[in-house]
Design an enzyme around this catalytic site. Structure first.
Site, short mmCIF file in Angstrom:
data_model
loop_
_atom_site.label_atom_id
_atom_site.label_comp_id
_atom_site.label_asym_id
_atom_site.label_seq_id
_atom_site.Cartn_x
_atom_site.Cartn_y
_atom_site.Cartn_z
N ARG A 26 44.59 14.82 26.03
CA ARG A 26 43.15 15.05 26.19
C ARG A 26 42.32 14.68 24.98
O ARG A 26 41.24 14.09 25.11
CB ARG A 26 42.89 16.53 26.48
N ARG A 70 46.34 22.01 23.75
CA ARG A 70 47.04 22.56 24.92
C ARG A 70 47.44 21.44 25.88
O ARG A 70 46.65 20.56 26.19
CB ARG A 70 46.12 23.54 25.66
N HIS A 116 37.38 18.81 27.20
CA HIS A 116 37.94 18.06 28.34
C HIS A 116 37.23 16.71 28.42
O HIS A 116 36.01 16.64 28.27
CB HIS A 116 37.73 18.85 29.64
N GLU A 136 50.05 15.09 35.67
CA GLU A 136 48.85 15.16 34.83
C GLU A 136 49.14 14.53 33.48
O GLU A 136 50.31 14.38 33.09
CB GLU A 136 48.39 16.61 34.65
N HIS A 182 36.08 23.06 26.70
CA HIS A 182 36.90 23.49 27.84
C HIS A 182 37.81 24.68 27.56
O HIS A 182 37.84 25.63 28.33
CB HIS A 182 37.74 22.28 28.28
C1 LIG Z 1 36.80 24.41 35.07
C2 LIG Z 1 38.14 24.85 34.54
C3 LIG Z 1 39.31 24.32 35.07
C4 LIG Z 1 40.56 24.73 34.59
N1 LIG Z 1 41.68 24.22 35.17
C5 LIG Z 1 42.89 24.69 34.76
C6 LIG Z 1 44.08 24.29 35.41
O1 LIG Z 1 44.06 23.52 36.35
N2 LIG Z 1 45.26 24.79 34.95
C7 LIG Z 1 45.34 25.66 33.91
O2 LIG Z 1 46.45 26.08 33.53
N3 LIG Z 1 44.21 26.06 33.29
C8 LIG Z 1 43.01 25.63 33.70
N4 LIG Z 1 41.88 26.06 33.07
C9 LIG Z 1 41.99 27.10 32.04
C10 LIG Z 1 42.29 28.43 32.73
O3 LIG Z 1 41.59 28.50 33.95
C11 LIG Z 1 41.88 29.59 31.86
O4 LIG Z 1 42.44 29.46 30.58
C12 LIG Z 1 42.38 30.90 32.46
O5 LIG Z 1 41.92 31.03 33.78
C13 LIG Z 1 41.88 32.06 31.62
O6 LIG Z 1 42.20 33.24 32.27
P1 LIG Z 1 41.80 34.60 31.59
O7 LIG Z 1 42.17 35.67 32.56
O8 LIG Z 1 42.34 34.65 30.22
O9 LIG Z 1 40.20 34.51 31.43
P2 LIG Z 1 39.05 34.45 32.54
O10 LIG Z 1 39.56 33.99 33.83
O11 LIG Z 1 37.90 33.71 31.97
O12 LIG Z 1 38.64 35.98 32.69
C14 LIG Z 1 38.00 36.67 31.63
C15 LIG Z 1 37.51 37.99 32.17
O13 LIG Z 1 37.07 38.84 31.11
C16 LIG Z 1 35.81 39.41 31.44
N5 LIG Z 1 35.14 39.77 30.18
C17 LIG Z 1 34.87 38.97 29.12
N6 LIG Z 1 34.30 39.68 28.14
C18 LIG Z 1 34.22 40.96 28.57
C19 LIG Z 1 33.72 42.17 28.01
N7 LIG Z 1 33.16 42.23 26.79
N8 LIG Z 1 33.80 43.31 28.75
C20 LIG Z 1 34.31 43.30 30.00
N9 LIG Z 1 34.79 42.18 30.58
C21 LIG Z 1 34.75 41.03 29.87
C22 LIG Z 1 35.14 38.33 32.25
O14 LIG Z 1 34.07 38.84 33.00
C23 LIG Z 1 36.33 37.87 33.11
O15 LIG Z 1 36.53 38.75 34.19
C24 LIG Z 1 40.62 25.67 33.54
C25 LIG Z 1 39.46 26.20 32.99
C26 LIG Z 1 38.22 25.80 33.50
C27 LIG Z 1 36.98 26.39 32.91
#
Ligand SMILES: Cc1cc2nc3c(=O)[nH]c(=O)nc-3n(C[C@H](O)[C@H](O)[C@H](O)COP(=O)(O)OP(=O)(O)OC[C@H]3O[C@@H](n4cnc5c(N)ncnc54)[C@H](O)[C@@H]3O)c2cc1C
Length: 510
Positions: A272, A368, A226, A110, A333
């Protein structure tokens, strides 16, 4: 009941932390949608880890530090790269089916990684495999999960976390949940912007709740856009993974001209922020709202096996990407900033932790490196739960110099009426890819005026709007304070980086 661990969020950060915390005591997960409503399941490219031949944690360290544009926390980066292989093995043991070639783990290249080091699953469906595997494990383990339960307030007494208040989104009732350790795993804030790859949960709730509770918030001016999300009328900006350019995808303007080499010798594989700005300038030059990603020169089977998810999505929208160009444009993103923590996930409030996209160890600095965020979750979730109880709270000196600010008072009134769409448009146009003092001032004034009109929230969307407004304010104010350009933060009135700004901006309540 007082839970040992309460975890808000059920993406990779929430679920992985919960599975580890279960070994230490009682665990409750609160999540505002269904268990798999999150950004995690949309992750495509994969997870970075220096496990390939010719790669090393040292090289991964160098690439991460280079992407961070002088602001990455070297301590956090060191932990990230050193623990990567073990954490990937843990994920694999939990059942995530990483893709292989001839019996070896397949590694993709990447942008801004010097060597191929991205593990993936189901081609470009890495996040979905992770989310499904972890949520199945959580269900099997008997961890209590409350879905459709939105955390609305962190309860802090005498500087120590006691729990949260939360809204049952189905009945509208608000309840208190008590705990010894509260882990925010609420993800990012992409929904602040008109165009975003993020799912609808990404409304900055964790940052807003933590700031309101007295936690410190850092690096909010750094938001990654992104370069390549689909730009089709009526279609949400579905991500076209970095890995597509990694496989040889070429960016062309609407006239068919390959423009990236005009902006940087690294062409399509530059970091990026560089590619994003290159695309934006090219869109302005050609007066178009899009450019095109061309992979028609790649063999058919490479496209359909390496990017099955993207291939199917485009086909469903009338585009055969083996034959035609993909219309793309940048979209919001990833939030590099967030709730400031040390490398054990601890915030400045005792008992409050933040991990995943909502947290900020300073690891990503000003930008990042692709595919480091899923890895970050694995490494730092483990540390949140692992921290020996007798160990004193660690300071955050390792992240380098920090400057503290509180929000300035603003007396601006008037302007447009507040709505989610108005906020997203304001942020996109004024706090987006290219900013200036004037646009940021306009945004900060307007958002602060909106803050004063906010009504007492009563349902999920009104709580989310309030959280977006506060998070947007923090972002605009931080971007105004930083009078330079660095990484993802680009200001036309200060277009160069300045050694005076080799420090983190930390915002806190008065
Ligand atoms: C399209 C896309 C592609 C990506 N591709 C990559 C990749 O290939 N590699 C990589 O390393 N990263 C990638 N990323 C980034 C990565 O996916 C995210 O940074 C990571 O998944 C975040 O994980 P998280 O558990 O912190 O948050 P999330 O997976 O967003 O989970 C957040 C959770 O908190 C809950 N929540 C939020 N607020 C509240 C509240 N007030 N009360 C109760 N629940 C709440 C939500 O409902 C959810 O369940 C990508 C992101 C996107 C959008």
């Amino acid at each position: 009941m007082t839970y040992d661990y309460m975890i808000v969020g059920s993406g990779i950060a929430g679920l992985y932390t919960a599975l580890l915390a279960q070994k230490q005591g009682s665990v409750l997960i609160l999540t505002k949608g269904s268990i798999d409503d999150c950004n995690t399941k949309h992750a495509q490219g994969g997870i970075a880890a220096a496990i390939g031949e010719g790669d090393s944690p040292g090289l991964h360290f160098q690439d991460t530090i280079a992407a961070g544009a002088g602001l990455s926390n070297p301590e956090a980066v060191h932990l990230l790269v050193a623990e990567a292989a073990d954490r990937i093995a843990d994920l694999s043991n939990l059942g995530v089916p990483f893709d292989t070639v001839n019996g070896e783990v397949a590694l993709a290249k990447e942008a801004a990684h010097t060597v191929p080091r991205i593990l993936h699953a189901g081609g470009d469906a890495t996040g979905e495999h992770i989310e499904v595997t972890l949520s199945r494990r959580v269900r099997q383990s008997g961890i209590e999960v409350l879905e459709y339960c939105l955390a609305t307030e962190i309860i802090v007494e005498k500087g120590v976390v006691r729990g949260v208040r939360a809204l049952d989104c189905r009945t509208g009732s608000v309840e208190e949940f008590l705990c010894h350790n509260l882990v925010l795993a609420t993800g990012g804030a992409g929904r602040l912007f008109k165009y975003t790859t993020n799912s609808e949960v990404a409304t900055g709730d964790g940052v807003a709740l933590a700031f309101s509770a007295g936690a410190e918030i850092m690096d909010m001016e750094f938001f990654q856009f992104h370069p390549t999300a689909i730009r089709l009328p009526g279609t949400h900006p579905f991500l076209i993974s970095e890995a597509v350019r990694g496989e040889g995808g070429i960016l062309r303007n609407v006239e068919g001209y390959r423009f990236m080499p005009d902006y940087t010798p690294d062409g399509e594989l530059a970091p990026r922020d560089v590619v994003t700005r290159g695309i934006l300038y090219e869109m302005q030059k050609t007066r178009s709202d899009r450019v095109f990603l061309d992979i028609t020169h790649l063999p058919h089977h490479v496209i359909t096996t390496r990017f099955p998810h993207i291939y199917r999505f485009c086909l469903e929208h009338g585009l055969d990407i083996t034959k035609g160009l993909i219309p793309v444009a940048p979209a919001a993103h990833y939030m590099m900033g967030g709730v400031k923590t040390n490398t054990w996930g601890e915030t400045n409030i005792s008992g409050l932790y933040a991990v995943g996209e909502v947290g900020c160890t300073g690891l990503h600095g000003a930008n990042r490196l692709a595919s480091n965020s899923l890895l970050e979750v694995l490494v730092f979730s483990k540390r949140v739960v692992q921290k020996p109880k007798e160990r004193p709270a660690e300071d955050t000196a390792g992240m380098g110099e920090q400057s503290y600010y509180s929000l300035p008072r603003r007396n601006f009134s008037g302007g447009a009426l507040l709505s989610c769409t108005a906020l997203q448009t304001l942020m996109w146009e004024n706090v987006g890819i290219i900013r200036s003092g004037d646009t940021l001032e306009k945004a900060a004034n307007t958002v602060s005026a909106w803050e004063k009109t906010l009504e007492k929230p009563s349902d999920r969307s009104s709580y989310e709007l309030n959280n977006l407004v506060l998070t947007g304010r923090l972002m605009a104010e931080a971007a105004l304070i930083r009078k330079e350009s660095r990484g993802a933060h680009f200001r036309t009135d200060y277009p160069e980086p300045s050694p005076d700004w080799l420090k983190h901006i930390v915002l806190r309540r008065d």
